[in-house]
Design a protein around this motif. Structure first.
Motif, PDB file in Angstrom:
ATOM      1  N   THR A   1      -1.248   2.480  -3.066  1.00 16.28           N
ATOM      2  CA  THR A   1      -0.211   2.167  -4.063  1.00 16.28           C
ATOM      3  C   THR A   1       0.447   3.441  -4.559  1.00 16.28           C
ATOM      4  OG1 THR A   1      -1.878   0.575  -4.837  1.00 16.28           O
ATOM      5  CG2 THR A   1       0.236   0.620  -5.995  1.00 16.28           C
TER       6      THR A   1
ATOM      7  N   VAL B   1       2.099  -5.454   0.979  1.00 15.37           N
ATOM      8  CA  VAL B   1       1.169  -4.579   1.685  1.00 15.37           C
ATOM      9  C   VAL B   1      -0.237  -5.149   1.544  1.00 15.37           C
ATOM     10  CG1 VAL B   1       0.132  -2.267   1.773  1.00 15.37           C
ATOM     11  CG2 VAL B   1       2.594  -2.535   1.303  1.00 15.37           C
TER      12      VAL B   1
ATOM     13  N   CYS C   1      -5.480  -3.856  -3.716  1.00 10.77           N
ATOM     14  CA  CYS C   1      -5.145  -2.432  -3.808  1.00 10.77           C
ATOM     15  C   CYS C   1      -6.343  -1.530  -4.023  1.00 10.77           C
ATOM     16  CB  CYS C   1      -4.130  -2.202  -4.921  1.00 10.77           C
ATOM     17  SG  CYS C   1      -4.755  -2.591  -6.585  1.00 10.77           S
TER      18      CYS C   1
ATOM     19  N   ASP D   1       1.183  -4.304  -3.540  1.00 11.17           N
ATOM     20  CA  ASP D   1       0.045  -3.827  -2.767  1.00 11.17           C
ATOM     21  C   ASP D   1      -1.126  -4.729  -3.131  1.00 11.17           C
ATOM     22  OD1 ASP D   1      -1.877  -2.465  -1.362  1.00 11.17           O
ATOM     23  OD2 ASP D   1      -1.879  -0.694  -2.649  1.00 11.17           O
TER      24      ASP D   1
END
Length: 215
Positions: free
Chosen positions: A63, A114, A57, A54
């Motif tokens: 996360t 991500v 984040c 992630d």
């Protein structure tokens, strides 16, 4: 603007506002069913077959949510203040300091990447490099998830919560990012756009793209 300039500006901004930001958006996903559904779909696509990063984040809310769905996920962020919150609120997860543009991950080492509202601080001319880096660290068949505000006009935040910092938040059209992702070697899997929610004080649509690195 050099990489050092915009990275420093982003780090300084979030270091200053970290605790206020975390308080303001503490239950962010609770009021966003589409976002939860997108994250759940992404989790199903990635499965339990590898590690997910992630990137950008922040306080680790996405996360932690992905971890609760069963993903082997860790977070990375520029801001040590944000990372301190992420570690405090997710003691069982790993969070590291670093830049999305220069990842320490080996080539093809990740099952998923991500970028949940974190590419919004990357200048347009750096996006090809950013997506190229995402592509590099993903294994063949790995999936990328992007979340961002849709639109053409950036928004500048000045002196948030009284802190003497400012930062520009980029808004982009999904078709623009799909074109860049395709050029970087990704194939689009799915996209979703929802209209702004007045209850959440949104002024522009929210967009989500899931793309796959060719096997």
């Amino acid at each position: 603007m050099t990489d050092t300039d915009f990275l420093t500006a982003t780090r300084t901004f979030y270091d200053a506002i970290a605790e206020d930001y975390a308080d303001r958006f503490r239950d962010e996903l609770a009021g966003r069913p589409l976002e939860r559904a997108v994250l759940a779909l992404y989790t199903e696509l990635v499965g339990g077959e590898g590690e997910v990063a992630d990137l950008g984040c922040g306080p680790g809310r996405a996360t932690g949510f992905l971890a609760s769905l069963g993903l082997d996920v860790h977070g990375l962020d520029l801001s040590e203040s944000m990372l301190a919150i992420a570690r405090r609120e997710n003691p069982g997860l790993r969070f590291e300091k670093g830049s999305m543009l220069e990842l320490g991950h080996a080539d093809g080492s990740l099952a998923g990447v991500v970028s949940w509202y974190s590419s919004i601080h990357t200048p347009a001319d750096r996006l090809p490099s950013l997506f190229g880096e995402f592509h590099r660290v993903l294994r063949p068949g790995g999936h990328l998830l992007l979340g961002f505000q849709a639109g053409d006009v950036p928004r500048r935040h000045d002196n948030p919560w009284g802190h003497p910092v400012s930062l520009e938040f980029q808004r982009r059209r999904p078709e623009q990012l799909v074109e860049l992702l395709t050029a970087a070697g990704f194939a689009l899997h799915s996209q979703a756009v929802r209209e702004p929610d007045e209850a959440l004080k949104e002024s522009v649509p929210q967009a989500f793209l899931i793309a796959r690195k060719a096997a």
